[in-house]
Design a protein around this motif. Structure first.
Motif, PDB file in Angstrom:
ATOM      1  N   VAL A   1       0.844  -1.187   0.000  1.00  0.00           N
ATOM      2  CA  VAL A   1       0.000   0.000   0.000  1.00  0.00           C
ATOM      3  C   VAL A   1       0.883   1.241   0.000  1.00  0.00           C
ATOM      4  O   VAL A   1       1.852   1.319   0.746  1.00  0.00           O
ATOM      5  N   ALA A   2       0.528   2.205  -0.838  1.00  0.00           N
ATOM      6  CA  ALA A   2       1.174   3.514  -0.841  1.00  0.00           C
ATOM      7  C   ALA A   2       0.090   4.567  -0.704  1.00  0.00           C
ATOM      8  O   ALA A   2      -0.911   4.531  -1.423  1.00  0.00           O
ATOM      9  N   LYS A   3       0.301   5.487   0.223  1.00  0.00           N
ATOM     10  CA  LYS A   3      -0.680   6.544   0.440  1.00  0.00           C
ATOM     11  C   LYS A   3       0.025   7.890   0.328  1.00  0.00           C
ATOM     12  O   LYS A   3       1.046   8.124   0.963  1.00  0.00           O
ATOM     13  N   CYS A   4      -0.552   8.761  -0.473  1.00  0.00           N
ATOM     14  CA  CYS A   4      -0.012  10.094  -0.680  1.00  0.00           C
ATOM     15  C   CYS A   4      -0.412  10.985   0.487  1.00  0.00           C
ATOM     16  O   CYS A   4      -1.560  10.978   0.930  1.00  0.00           O
ATOM     17  N   MET A   5       0.550  11.741   0.977  1.00  0.00           N
ATOM     18  CA  MET A   5       0.256  12.675   2.062  1.00  0.00           C
ATOM     19  C   MET A   5      -0.510  13.880   1.514  1.00  0.00           C
ATOM     20  O   MET A   5      -0.440  14.191   0.321  1.00  0.00           O
ATOM     21  N   ASP A   6      -1.234  14.580   2.380  1.00  0.00           N
ATOM     22  CA  ASP A   6      -2.040  15.726   1.956  1.00  0.00           C
ATOM     23  C   ASP A   6      -1.201  16.825   1.309  1.00  0.00           C
ATOM     24  O   ASP A   6      -1.664  17.522   0.412  1.00  0.00           O
ATOM     25  N   CYS A   7       0.035  16.980   1.765  1.00  0.00           N
ATOM     26  CA  CYS A   7       0.875  18.066   1.260  1.00  0.00           C
ATOM     27  C   CYS A   7       1.543  17.723  -0.077  1.00  0.00           C
ATOM     28  O   CYS A   7       2.153  18.583  -0.702  1.00  0.00           O
ATOM     29  N   ASP A   8       1.436  16.453  -0.534  1.00  0.00           N
ATOM     30  CA  ASP A   8       2.058  16.036  -1.790  1.00  0.00           C
ATOM     31  C   ASP A   8       1.042  15.952  -2.920  1.00  0.00           C
ATOM     32  O   ASP A   8      -0.152  15.829  -2.686  1.00  0.00           O
TER      33      ASP A   8
END
Length: 95
Positions: free
Chosen positions: A38-45
């Protein structure tokens, strides 16, 4: 409306990936052997599907390596047990 996309990988592709699930900001990769990354993008990216795919794929491969090590450890333990029992039987027969 959901932005979820599911990519089923056909067998003729011949790679290790069974399924890719993209549900922004997450990418999930499931290997044919069952491991999941699983890969999750952070809000700032900024979300980039391809980058998420590669990160999730590497995490799934890492999980597969961990499982392979566990399986090999079990096989080694079985060989040690068999070898120890063989030595005990050999000592009984020779005495």
């Amino acid at each position: 409306m959901s932005k979820c996309k599911i990519y089923e990988m056909p067998d003729y592709v011949g790679n290790e990936v069974k399924k890719v699930i993209v549900n922004e900001p997450c990418v999930i990769v499931i290997l044919k052997t069952g491991e999941k990354g699983v890969a999750k993008c952070m809000d700032c990216d900024e979300f980039k599907e391809e980058r998420g795919f590669h990160i999730a794929l590497e995490r799934a491969r890492k999980e597969r390596c961990k499982n392979d090590i566990k399986r090999h450890d079990e096989i080694i333990k079985q060989y040690i047990t068999i070898y120890d029992n063989f030595d005990k039987m050999n000592n009984i027969l020779t005495n």
